[in-house]
Motif scaffolding. Structure first.
Motif, PDB file in Angstrom:
ATOM      1  N   SER A   1       0.835  -1.192   0.000  1.00 10.11           N
ATOM      2  CA  SER A   1       0.000   0.000   0.000  1.00 10.11           C
ATOM      3  C   SER A   1       0.876   1.250   0.000  1.00 10.11           C
ATOM      4  O   SER A   1       2.102   1.163   0.123  1.00 10.11           O
ATOM      5  N   VAL A   2       0.265   2.421  -0.165  1.00 10.09           N
ATOM      6  CA  VAL A   2       1.012   3.669  -0.216  1.00 10.09           C
ATOM      7  C   VAL A   2       0.452   4.664   0.791  1.00 10.09           C
ATOM      8  O   VAL A   2      -0.730   4.630   1.135  1.00 10.09           O
ATOM      9  N   ILE A   3       1.326   5.532   1.264  1.00 13.98           N
ATOM     10  CA  ILE A   3       0.928   6.693   2.049  1.00 13.98           C
ATOM     11  C   ILE A   3       0.850   7.861   1.091  1.00 13.98           C
ATOM     12  O   ILE A   3       1.825   8.174   0.397  1.00 13.98           O
ATOM     13  N   LEU A   4      -0.321   8.500   1.007  1.00 16.10           N
ATOM     14  CA  LEU A   4      -0.529   9.530   0.003  1.00 16.10           C
ATOM     15  C   LEU A   4      -0.031  10.894   0.477  1.00 16.10           C
ATOM     16  O   LEU A   4      -0.092  11.215   1.665  1.00 16.10           O
ATOM     17  N   SER A   5       0.445  11.660  -0.474  1.00 11.95           N
ATOM     18  CA  SER A   5       0.710  13.069  -0.242  1.00 11.95           C
ATOM     19  C   SER A   5      -0.629  13.792  -0.274  1.00 11.95           C
ATOM     20  O   SER A   5      -1.378  13.687  -1.255  1.00 11.95           O
ATOM     21  N   THR A   6      -0.944  14.518   0.782  1.00 14.25           N
ATOM     22  CA  THR A   6      -2.263  15.143   0.887  1.00 14.25           C
ATOM     23  C   THR A   6      -2.543  16.058  -0.295  1.00 14.25           C
ATOM     24  O   THR A   6      -3.572  15.929  -0.974  1.00 14.25           O
ATOM     25  N   TRP A   7      -1.623  16.970  -0.598  1.00 13.26           N
ATOM     26  CA  TRP A   7      -1.924  17.959  -1.641  1.00 13.26           C
ATOM     27  C   TRP A   7      -1.882  17.350  -3.033  1.00 13.26           C
ATOM     28  O   TRP A   7      -2.707  17.671  -3.888  1.00 13.26           O
ATOM     29  N   ARG A   8      -0.926  16.420  -3.283  1.00 10.80           N
ATOM     30  CA  ARG A   8      -0.857  15.818  -4.618  1.00 10.80           C
ATOM     31  C   ARG A   8      -2.058  14.916  -4.890  1.00 10.80           C
ATOM     32  O   ARG A   8      -2.610  14.899  -5.995  1.00 10.80           O
ATOM     33  N   SER A   9      -2.464  14.142  -3.882  1.00 11.73           N
ATOM     34  CA  SER A   9      -3.605  13.243  -4.087  1.00 11.73           C
ATOM     35  C   SER A   9      -4.893  14.038  -4.312  1.00 11.73           C
ATOM     36  O   SER A   9      -5.733  13.650  -5.136  1.00 11.73           O
ATOM     37  N   VAL A  10      -5.053  15.160  -3.626  1.00  5.86           N
ATOM     38  CA  VAL A  10      -6.243  15.996  -3.828  1.00  5.86           C
ATOM     39  C   VAL A  10      -6.259  16.570  -5.232  1.00  5.86           C
ATOM     40  O   VAL A  10      -7.298  16.594  -5.910  1.00  5.86           O
ATOM     41  N   LEU A  11      -5.091  17.036  -5.706  1.00  3.70           N
ATOM     42  CA  LEU A  11      -5.018  17.580  -7.057  1.00  3.70           C
ATOM     43  C   LEU A  11      -5.293  16.515  -8.122  1.00  3.70           C
ATOM     44  O   LEU A  11      -5.806  16.817  -9.203  1.00  3.70           O
ATOM     45  N   LEU A  12      -4.957  15.256  -7.817  1.00  6.03           N
ATOM     46  CA  LEU A  12      -5.157  14.170  -8.778  1.00  6.03           C
ATOM     47  C   LEU A  12      -6.605  13.698  -8.866  1.00  6.03           C
ATOM     48  O   LEU A  12      -6.997  13.096  -9.862  1.00  6.03           O
ATOM     49  N   LEU A  13      -7.389  13.936  -7.824  1.00 11.07           N
ATOM     50  CA  LEU A  13      -8.739  13.367  -7.767  1.00 11.07           C
ATOM     51  C   LEU A  13      -9.594  13.688  -8.995  1.00 11.07           C
ATOM     52  O   LEU A  13     -10.250  12.794  -9.530  1.00 11.07           O
ATOM     53  N   PRO A  14      -9.626  14.945  -9.475  1.00  9.90           N
ATOM     54  CA  PRO A  14     -10.436  15.202 -10.677  1.00  9.90           C
ATOM     55  C   PRO A  14      -9.975  14.384 -11.882  1.00  9.90           C
ATOM     56  O   PRO A  14     -10.794  13.925 -12.682  1.00  9.90           O
ATOM     57  N   LEU A  15      -8.652  14.184 -12.007  1.00 10.54           N
ATOM     58  CA  LEU A  15      -8.129  13.419 -13.143  1.00 10.54           C
ATOM     59  C   LEU A  15      -8.482  11.943 -13.026  1.00 10.54           C
ATOM     60  O   LEU A  15      -8.963  11.333 -13.998  1.00 10.54           O
TER      61      LEU A  15
END
Length: 284
Positions: free
Chosen positions: A229-243
């Motif tokens: 599993s992975v630990i997500l970067s909060t800001w990068r994962s949020v920016l990726l959600l729309p994509l």
């Protein structure tokens, strides 16, 4: 006083994948999980539909082998007389190293602890055996299928789901992926008769799920854990959600236009012990 979980986080060690949330957090997470805002939505959607398709085959006393958090309990409990969850203790500890902090909650989810190679269940004592996404985590899946078949009454039903195209997960206990031929062989060797082996998803949905997860793991992850599993970067994962949401919706629509199932996300199996069953091994 810090908890074991907080101490593990402070030291940068792996923490469990089962997290306790407050009531509002549980509702928000349940809503998000059911939408394309969940990067694993395509996997969740097709697995959920696959399991829902098994509900009508359940009856009587149901044994859920590898119950985990009981994600499908609410689907099956209204259909059966009794729902019994069975789990392998090391598996719980792997998912949640802080299990002992959560023991009262675990006791509500799991009624029986045991090893799939030697289920602590009397021969011919249950009407339905359910096992969702468990076989890939067992070193000897044939032995587990035999044990589940042994526990069934004559005329009883085995309900399975297994992955086909899935990333490695819950390492190091991720051993196999399965084809219809291998599943049929396991079931027949256990003395059961195959009623159906149905794919979940198709070429398009499987590729959409993999692309979404690749983006999340490659771009959105801060670090990887030892279990895969992975630990997500909060800001990068949020920016990726729309994509990732857009990708999943597009591939979901594409899956409606094509039904090429040479690649799929997994399979669902319905098998039955003949009413005049012959035992494949001695009772234990």
């Amino acid at each position: 006083m810090t908890t074991a979980t907080e101490e593990r986080k402070r030291r940068g060690e792996r923490v469990g994948v089962v997290h306790h949330r407050g009531r509002l957090g549980q509702r928000l997470n349940a809503w998000r999980k059911r939408t394309p805002l969940n990067p694993y939505w395509l996997d969740w959607l097709h697995l959920r539909r696959s399991v829902e398709g098994l509900v009508d085959h359940a009856s009587g006393v149901l044994l859920d082998v590898g119950v985990s958090e009981g994600p499908y309990r609410e689907l099956f409990e209204p259909r059966v007389d009794r729902y019994v969850g069975l789990e392998y203790p090391p598996s719980i500890l792997d998912k949640q190293p802080e299990m002992w902090e959560m023991l009262p909650r675990v006791k509500q989810l799991v009624q029986v602890f045991g090893d799939g190679a030697h289920l602590p269940i009397r021969t011919g004592s249950v009407d339905t055996v359910l096992s969702t996404e468990v076989l890939e985590h067992v070193p000897e899946p044939r032995a587990l299928v035999r044990e589940m078949g042994r526990a069934l009454k004559p005329g009883g039903t085995l309900l399975l789901t297994v992955p086909f195209i899935q990333p490695l997960h819950e390492l190091p206990s991720d051993y196999y992926r399965f084809t219809p031929s291998s599943l049929a062989a396991f079931v027949e060797e256990a003395g059961l008769e195959v009623e159906s082996i149905e794919p979940r998803g198709n070429f398009a949905s499987a590729n959409g799920a993999m692309l979404s997860q690749w983006l999340l793991r490659s771009v959105g992850a801060r670090r990887r854990q030892s279990d895969g599993s992975v630990i997500l970067s909060t800001w990068r994962s949020v920016l990726l959600l729309p994509l990732t949401a857009t990708i999943q919706v597009l591939f979901h629509l594409a899956s409606k236009l094509s039904n090429d199932q040479a690649v799929c996300q997994g399979y669902a199996v319905v098998a039955r012990r003949p009413a005049t069953a012959r035992s494949t091994r001695r009772d234990i």
